[in-house]
Design a protein around this motif. Structure first.
Motif, PDB file in Angstrom:
ATOM      1  N   ARG A 136       0.823  -1.208   0.000  1.00  0.00           N
ATOM      2  CA  ARG A 136       0.000   0.000   0.000  1.00  0.00           C
ATOM      3  C   ARG A 136       0.856   1.257   0.000  1.00  0.00           C
ATOM      4  NH1 ARG A 136      -3.913   2.042   4.975  1.00  0.00           N
ATOM      5  NH2 ARG A 136      -4.402   4.079   4.079  1.00  0.00           N
ATOM      6  N   ARG A 137       1.864   1.305   0.876  1.00  0.00           N
ATOM      7  CA  ARG A 137       2.705   2.509   0.962  1.00  0.00           C
ATOM      8  C   ARG A 137       3.607   2.647  -0.256  1.00  0.00           C
ATOM      9  NH1 ARG A 137      -0.361   5.401   4.150  1.00  0.00           N
ATOM     10  NH2 ARG A 137      -0.638   4.497   6.230  1.00  0.00           N
ATOM     11  N   GLU A 140       1.458   3.977  -2.978  1.00  0.00           N
ATOM     12  CA  GLU A 140       1.122   5.364  -2.661  1.00  0.00           C
ATOM     13  C   GLU A 140       2.207   6.311  -3.170  1.00  0.00           C
ATOM     14  OE1 GLU A 140       0.990   7.862   1.455  1.00  0.00           O
ATOM     15  OE2 GLU A 140      -0.380   6.153   1.354  1.00  0.00           O
ATOM     16  N   ARG A 144       2.280   9.031  -6.214  1.00  0.00           N
ATOM     17  CA  ARG A 144       2.762  10.392  -5.956  1.00  0.00           C
ATOM     18  C   ARG A 144       3.662  10.868  -7.092  1.00  0.00           C
ATOM     19  NH1 ARG A 144       3.270  12.783  -1.014  1.00  0.00           N
ATOM     20  NH2 ARG A 144       3.107  10.740   0.010  1.00  0.00           N
TER      21      ARG A 144
END
Length: 368
Positions: A136-137, A140, A144
């Motif tokens: 998930r990170r 993310e 970005r």
């Protein structure tokens, strides 16, 4: 049984299974002819260090102990040791590590000093790991970059920058190297640019760095639209040319153009001088749509480095037909013994734009 840990001896990521085939362990001969001066060897070792960071996170997720861990065998043969791991505070995952020259291990093999060209410390950053605890990170930060072409808003950027500054102060920037793969290469590129702005130049090795973003696409469209508009304006009579002042002089657009350098000349040039002196190493595969745009082939052929004040990079390219994306984007190709890697010598518009972008960023952009 689905969660059973695969033994290290037969794990697909074990060093003896998927590591470099033609690797020779560091020995006393390196004191005379340093293998670190060989570009292929340096690329291989640094790529292995990045693989070690991927495996540090996998070891953490699989709760492997020291005796079963996969990561150590990717740095031990090169006489390095982990000094610090970089942790993402959002999920506790390991996204980077500092690997430091291991003097004790070297002395045990009768290597009294560090070979010429070998850095005292390497900051290695991994890319996206598609495993649920950290996926998930990772994604993310991928999004970005895709949206803004910037990673400065990520906690990983802040941590990596602070750590890189710290080891540069400890060892000297000439003895430090930063490296990354995929998303990690994106962080390494932007962290390296940040230090270059301050006059600190760190050797950087970027494997499959991301080159595709929505922001860049919109910027390209905007530049093309501006070019067309300027061409149209040049074909129309200027109203200012018909105006004559009271003293008989014409007021034309030329006068305005003559003042433009005062607004955008010296200040911008001075701000970009630091980045212009920084020349990273980029490793891309033409079959990898994430990074292939760096090899755009634009511009006239020049010596790799800085030319007429324009920034450039040392670009190494792999070209293979009928190659799957995962293979083209993979890290393993960079230590493969059959890799056909060519150094491309030309100015790349994308490289120049990437390396100049930070020096022209506004404070609001830097905090985005």
């Amino acid at each position: 049984m689905a969660n059973q840990v695969v033994p290290r001896e037969c794990h697909p990521y074990a060093f003896h299974v998927s590591g470099p085939r033609k690797f020779t362990s560091l020995n006393w001969r390196d004191l005379i002819i340093s293998s670190w001066k060989d570009a292929n060897n340096k690329r291989t070792v640094i790529a292995c260090f990045i693989q070690a960071v991927y495996l540090l996170e996998i070891d953490r997720q699989e709760k492997r102990t020291h005796g079963t861990a996969l990561a150590p065998n990717w740095w031990i043969p090169f006489k390095y040791k982990p000094k610090q791991t970089l942790i993402d505070e959002r999920d506790g995952s390991i996204f980077g590590a500092i690997l430091e020259w291991d003097r004790s291990a070297a002395l045990a093999d009768l290597i009294p000093i560090r070979p010429s060209g070998a850095p005292r410390a390497v900051l290695a950053l991994r890319g996206t790991l598609l495993k649920s605890p950290t996926m998930r990170r990772d994604i993310e930060d991928d999004l970005r970059f895709l949206a803004w072409e910037s990673l400065k808003g990520s906690v990983r950027f802040k941590v990596a920058l602070e750590v890189l500054k710290s080891i540069c102060e400890k060892y000297g920037s000439n003895n430090v190297c930063i490296a990354g793969h995929s998303l990690g290469a994106g962080f390494a590129l932007q962290v390296g640019k940040e230090l270059a702005k301050e006059g600190t130049y760190v050797e950087a090795h970027l494997f499959n760095p991301p080159s595709v973003s929505l922001a860049m696409s919109l910027k390209t469209i905007g530049e093309k639209a501006e070019f067309v508009w300027n061409r149209l304006k040049s074909m129309l009579p200027s109203s200012s040319e018909a105006q004559i002042s009271n003293d008989g002089d014409k007021t034309s657009g030329v006068g305005l153009k003559s003042k433009m350098p005062q607004l955008s000349g010296s200040g911008l040039k001075d701000a970009s001088l630091g980045v212009a002196k920084w020349v990273p190493y980029l490793y891309v595969n033409n079959g990898d749509y994430i990074c292939c745009s760096y090899n755009d082939g634009a511009g006239s052929k020049v010596t790799v480095g800085t030319t007429n004040g324009q920034v450039a990079a040392k670009l190494f390219v792999v070209s293979k037909e009928k190659q799957k994306f995962l293979e083209a984007h993979g890290l393993e190709q960079w230590w493969s013994s059959d890799a056909e890697i060519q150094q491309v010598i030309h100015n790349s518009k994308l490289i120049s734009r990437q390396l100049r972008s930070l020096s022209t960023a506004t404070p609001s952009q830097l905090n985005s």
